[in-house]
Design an enzyme around this catalytic site. Structure first.
Site, PDB file in Angstrom:
ATOM      1  N   GLY A  31       0.819  -1.209   0.000  1.00  0.00           N
ATOM      2  CA  GLY A  31       0.000   0.000   0.000  1.00  0.00           C
ATOM      3  C   GLY A  31       0.853   1.261   0.000  1.00  0.00           C
ATOM      4  N   HIS A  34       2.265   4.701  -5.066  1.00  0.00           N
ATOM      5  CA  HIS A  34       2.775   5.851  -5.816  1.00  0.00           C
ATOM      6  C   HIS A  34       2.945   5.408  -7.268  1.00  0.00           C
ATOM      7  CE1 HIS A  34       6.509   3.662  -5.480  1.00  0.00           C
ATOM      8  NE2 HIS A  34       6.475   3.745  -4.155  1.00  0.00           N
ATOM      9  N   HIS A  37       4.192   1.926  -8.157  1.00  0.00           N
ATOM     10  CA  HIS A  37       3.229   0.818  -8.099  1.00  0.00           C
ATOM     11  C   HIS A  37       2.329   0.823  -9.336  1.00  0.00           C
ATOM     12  CE1 HIS A  37       4.054   1.495  -3.687  1.00  0.00           C
ATOM     13  NE2 HIS A  37       4.233   0.188  -3.769  1.00  0.00           N
ATOM     14  N   GLN A  61       8.057  -9.104   7.846  1.00  0.00           N
ATOM     15  CA  GLN A  61       9.269  -8.572   7.219  1.00  0.00           C
ATOM     16  C   GLN A  61       9.802  -7.318   7.906  1.00  0.00           C
ATOM     17  OE1 GLN A  61       7.063  -7.946   3.352  1.00  0.00           O
ATOM     18  NE2 GLN A  61       8.415  -6.195   3.165  1.00  0.00           N
ATOM     19  N   LYS A 149      13.515  -1.494  -7.831  1.00  0.00           N
ATOM     20  CA  LYS A 149      14.088  -0.676  -6.760  1.00  0.00           C
ATOM     21  C   LYS A 149      14.531  -1.556  -5.595  1.00  0.00           C
ATOM     22  CE  LYS A 149      13.218   2.752  -3.373  1.00  0.00           C
ATOM     23  NZ  LYS A 149      12.881   1.771  -2.333  1.00  0.00           N
ATOM     24  N   SER A 185       9.359   5.926  -3.353  1.00  0.00           N
ATOM     25  CA  SER A 185       9.240   4.940  -2.277  1.00  0.00           C
ATOM     26  C   SER A 185       8.160   5.414  -1.329  1.00  0.00           C
ATOM     27  CB  SER A 185      10.580   4.843  -1.516  1.00  0.00           C
ATOM     28  OG  SER A 185      10.377   4.231  -0.254  1.00  0.00           O
TER      29      SER A 185
END
Ligand code: PAF
Length: 286
Positions: A31, A34, A37, A61, A149, A185
């Site tokens: 989620g 940006h 995505h 994670q 990325k 990011s």
């Protein structure tokens, strides 16, 4: 776009989606979406007939003291962006849907997981590999897409899906950058205006190191200059800034084969990661 939350609803939603012979693409996300995505969704639409996205902030994670609780959450805005981009189905699993009571399995990808992000964030890639395996097994896509990325993450996921024979094609999508070069990011939202300005030292240093290495400067020297320029810009710590083999992610001290420059550094309270290809005859990425 159909939105579902419960695992029990997933099978029938997928059955409704998958007409005979049609291909399904999966775009897993956490989620706070940006343009990076959205590039995943758009690439997915070019590779499959139907696109499924997931939003799941995966607790496994995140390490102790990391940003799990403050990780940006904006479900309504995310759903609108996905719909606009042409996503067909959004699955928003609950933590208990992914990790039911008694869940005790961890997937560990040896070798690729240990260095770099793995060293800075112990257990991080076990969490990534485990959740991605669960998402892939639940959705059963033909193809799944992830951003370049997170270059090491992509390598770990490729290895895991090949090793487990999950039968899904893993596609990496080029990093999307702001006009000044900063990689998009979700964590850029943590940067103050001043940190945001100074953060471009990271992609600038990667770019400069690439030019230096491709011009034949000694790798150690190019990396040292790059680290110094990031420190001078006000980054408080540099976890790594390295030239690696793009396949094995082993460090290189001289140019050879297909290479990648990878970096992680912290400015203020925000840890940023980035990477670029280092290819003798490639046109620059940015
Ligand atoms: O890159 C991310 O957003 C996450 O690590 C992923 C792949 C969705 C797994 O939680």
């Amino acid at each position: 776009m159909q939105i579902i939350r419960r695992l029990e609803e997933l099978a029938s939603a997928l059955a409704g989606l998958r007409q005979t012979g049609e291909k399904i693409a999966l775009v897993p996300t956490m989620g706070a979406l940006h343009a990076g995505h959205i590039a995943l969704i758009e690439t997915a639409r070019g590779q499959a007939d139907r696109v499924v996205a997931t939003i799941f902030v995966n607790p496994m994670q995140f390490g102790a003291g990391e940003d799990l609780t403050r990780y940006p959450r904006q479900e309504t805005a995310d759903a609108a962006m996905l719909e606009q981009a042409g996503c067909d189905l959004l699955w928003l699993p609950a933590v208990a849907g992914i990790y039911p009571d008694g869940f005790a399995t961890r997937i560990h990808v040896s070798g690729l997981s240990e260095r770099w992000e793995g060293a800075a964030r112990p257990g991080h890639f076990d969490g990534v590999a485990t959740v991605v395996a669960k998402l892939l097994l639940s959705v059963g896509p033909d193809v799944a897409l992830f951003g370049d990325k997170d270059f090491q993450q992509l390598a770990v996921i490729r290895r895991m899906t090949a090793d487990l024979g999950l039968g899904v094609a893993i596609v990496g999508v080029p990093t999307v950058r702001d006009a000044d070069g900063l990689a998009l990011s979700s964590r850029n939202a943590y940067l103050s205006a001043d940190e945001r300005k100074r953060a471009i030292a990271l992609p600038d240093a990667l770019d400069a190191a690439r030019h230096a290495i491709l011009s034949g400067e000694p790798v150690a020297e190019a990396l040292a200059v790059a680290r110094q320029s990031i420190a001078d810009a006000g980054f408080s710590s540099i976890d790594y800034f390295a030239l690696v083999d793009a396949g094995s992610l082993q460090p290189l001290d001289s140019s050879s084969g297909t290479m990648r420059l990878i970096a992680a550094a912290t400015i203020g309270d925000t840890r940023l990661i980035d990477n670029i290809a280092v290819e003798m005859d490639a046109s620059p990425e940015r």
